[in-house]
Design a protein around this motif. Structure first.
Motif, short mmCIF file in Angstrom:
data_model
loop_
_atom_site.label_atom_id
_atom_site.label_comp_id
_atom_site.label_asym_id
_atom_site.label_seq_id
_atom_site.Cartn_x
_atom_site.Cartn_y
_atom_site.Cartn_z
N ALA A 137 -38.07 -42.64 -45.89
CA ALA A 137 -36.65 -42.45 -45.05
C ALA A 137 -35.75 -42.65 -46.26
N ALA A 138 -36.16 -43.41 -47.15
CA ALA A 138 -34.97 -43.65 -48.30
C ALA A 138 -34.66 -42.24 -49.24
N ARG A 139 -35.68 -41.55 -49.39
CA ARG A 139 -35.74 -40.15 -50.08
C ARG A 139 -34.69 -39.35 -49.09
N ALA A 140 -34.76 -39.37 -47.61
CA ALA A 140 -33.96 -38.32 -47.13
C ALA A 140 -32.56 -39.19 -46.97
N LEU A 141 -32.17 -40.46 -46.91
CA LEU A 141 -31.12 -40.96 -46.89
C LEU A 141 -30.28 -41.01 -48.16
N ARG A 142 -30.69 -40.20 -49.09
CA ARG A 142 -29.85 -40.18 -50.26
C ARG A 142 -28.98 -38.97 -49.99
N SER A 143 -29.30 -38.12 -49.04
CA SER A 143 -28.48 -37.18 -48.43
C SER A 143 -27.24 -37.48 -48.03
N PHE A 144 -27.07 -38.58 -47.59
CA PHE A 144 -25.83 -39.36 -47.03
C PHE A 144 -25.16 -40.17 -48.04
N LEU A 145 -25.49 -40.09 -49.25
CA LEU A 145 -24.51 -40.90 -50.21
C LEU A 145 -23.28 -40.30 -50.41
N TYR B 140 -29.17 -35.78 -54.86
CA TYR B 140 -30.02 -35.37 -54.08
C TYR B 140 -29.88 -33.57 -53.96
N ARG B 141 -31.06 -32.80 -53.57
CA ARG B 141 -30.81 -31.42 -53.45
C ARG B 141 -31.20 -30.93 -52.05
N PHE B 142 -30.34 -30.22 -51.54
CA PHE B 142 -30.41 -29.65 -50.25
C PHE B 142 -30.96 -28.22 -50.64
N VAL C 261 -30.42 -43.04 -58.55
CA VAL C 261 -31.69 -42.69 -57.55
C VAL C 261 -32.39 -44.09 -57.21
N VAL C 262 -32.67 -44.51 -58.18
CA VAL C 262 -33.82 -45.84 -57.93
C VAL C 262 -32.74 -46.76 -57.33
N ILE C 263 -31.61 -47.12 -57.82
CA ILE C 263 -30.53 -48.12 -56.81
C ILE C 263 -30.58 -47.51 -55.59
N ALA C 264 -30.46 -46.13 -55.20
CA ALA C 264 -29.98 -46.00 -53.95
C ALA C 264 -31.16 -46.13 -52.97
N GLU C 265 -32.37 -45.66 -53.50
CA GLU C 265 -33.68 -45.42 -52.72
C GLU C 265 -34.40 -47.12 -52.48
N ILE C 266 -34.25 -48.05 -53.76
CA ILE C 266 -34.58 -49.41 -53.33
C ILE C 266 -33.70 -50.11 -52.26
N GLU D 287 -34.60 -34.16 -75.14
CA GLU D 287 -35.47 -34.98 -74.25
C GLU D 287 -36.39 -33.73 -73.48
N PRO D 288 -37.55 -34.31 -73.13
CA PRO D 288 -38.52 -33.35 -72.24
C PRO D 288 -37.66 -33.08 -71.22
N ALA D 289 -37.83 -31.59 -70.70
CA ALA D 289 -37.62 -31.34 -69.36
C ALA D 289 -38.16 -32.16 -68.19
N ARG D 290 -37.42 -32.41 -67.14
CA ARG D 290 -37.83 -33.14 -66.20
C ARG D 290 -36.81 -33.06 -65.14
N PRO D 291 -37.34 -33.34 -63.78
CA PRO D 291 -36.42 -33.15 -62.47
C PRO D 291 -35.23 -34.17 -62.76
N ARG D 292 -34.09 -34.08 -62.55
CA ARG D 292 -33.12 -34.96 -62.38
C ARG D 292 -33.13 -36.01 -61.32
N ALA D 293 -33.61 -35.43 -60.02
CA ALA D 293 -33.28 -36.20 -58.75
C ALA D 293 -34.69 -36.68 -58.33
N GLY D 294 -35.67 -37.10 -58.97
CA GLY D 294 -36.83 -37.66 -58.51
C GLY D 294 -36.85 -38.73 -57.50
N SER D 295 -37.99 -38.81 -56.88
CA SER D 295 -37.96 -40.04 -55.88
C SER D 295 -38.95 -40.97 -56.09
#
Length: 262
Positions: free
Chosen positions: A206-214, A257-259, A180-185, A78-86
């Motif tokens: 806000a959904a992007r930031a809230l993933r850090s609280f999963l 999520y990446r801190f 990530v799709v499920i979490a953000e939607i 598979e092509p290289a890609r970010p694993r936790a996009g938004s």
């Protein structure tokens, strides 16, 4: 020819790649065994010299990092890609700060000493939405993304792990995993109920930031864990790839999520 570098801290200590270390150790052992019939002292000398090279340089075989990178690239399916996009393609730090302030003012985030945690009503609404979305097919999630992201082209990349590829009308692209799709939607929808005055653009930010609280994986509900990624020495040496703690689902092996380190 340049000077021989005896120590390579970028490949030793906390940066040591253990798979490469083991592979080089096996090569060293094979070479030493082959020298035994010729000369035992020579074999012992090779063992000591090789072990020293692996200890202080991280590898014995010349150009191991470069060779590893080429092998990884050659066998990648598979092509290289970010694993936790938004789903939020506009990574606006100022808007992100204002959004967090809004979440605090609305009581979605509650301060507890030097930490923040989710307000219970929002936490429950978010989990309920994730439960509903979890039952959807990938095509169903595709429709949900389209509805939540006006003016964004979305397509499904079917691989061993499906990815949703988002392209903004004025630029920007993200490769987003199913968790990530499920979490953000789900977060965007829960915010629509708990903070009805917040517009959709801000809710996605806000959904992007809230993933850090999963606390649980959006897909399998396994408790999440924080870990530091251990990259092979043939991996991309970018600061983004090597820094930061990552919130992961250990069962799905997905980054949520990446801190970033300060």
């Amino acid at each position: 020819m340049g000077p021989i570098v005896l120590r390579r801290p970028e490949y030793t200590g906390q940066n040591r790649c253990w798979p490469c270390t083991v592979a080089n150790g096996l090569v060293l052992a094979g070479c030493c065994l082959a020298l035994v019939p010729l000369s035992i002292p020579l074999s012992l000398f090779a063992l000591l010299a090789g072990a020293g090279a692996i200890r202080y340089r991280g590898y014995l075989v010349p150009y191991t990092p470069q060779l590893t990178a080429r092998v990884r690239q050659a066998i990648a399916s598979e092509p290289a890609r970010p694993r936790a996009g938004s789903l939020d393609l506009k990574d606006d730090e100022e808007l992100g700060r204002r959004t967090v302030e809004t979440l605090l003012a609305e009581g979605v985030l509650v301060p507890d000493g030097d930490r923040l945690h989710l307000e219970e009503r929002f936490r429950g609404a978010w989990r309920e939405e994730m439960t509903r979305l979890r039952a959807r097919s990938d095509e169903g999630l595709l429709a949900a993304i389209t509805a939540a992201t006006d003016g964004t082209d979305v397509e499904l990349l079917e691989a061993d792990r499906p990815l949703f590829v988002l392209t903004g009308s004025v630029g920007g692209e993200a490769w987003v995993s199913r968790p990530v799709v499920i979490a953000e939607i789900a977060a965007e929808r829960a915010l629509g109920v708990c903070v009805p005055d917040m517009n959709r653009r801000d809710r996605l930010t806000a959904a992007r930031a809230l993933r850090s609280f999963l606390e649980y994986c959006p897909v399998c509900e396994t408790p999440t864990e924080e870990t530091r990624p251990h990259l092979c020495c043939g991996s991309a040496p970018t600061p983004e790839a090597r820094s930061g703690t990552v919130l992961v689902c250990p069962a799905c092996d997905e980054a949520l999520y990446r801190f970033l380190d300060d």
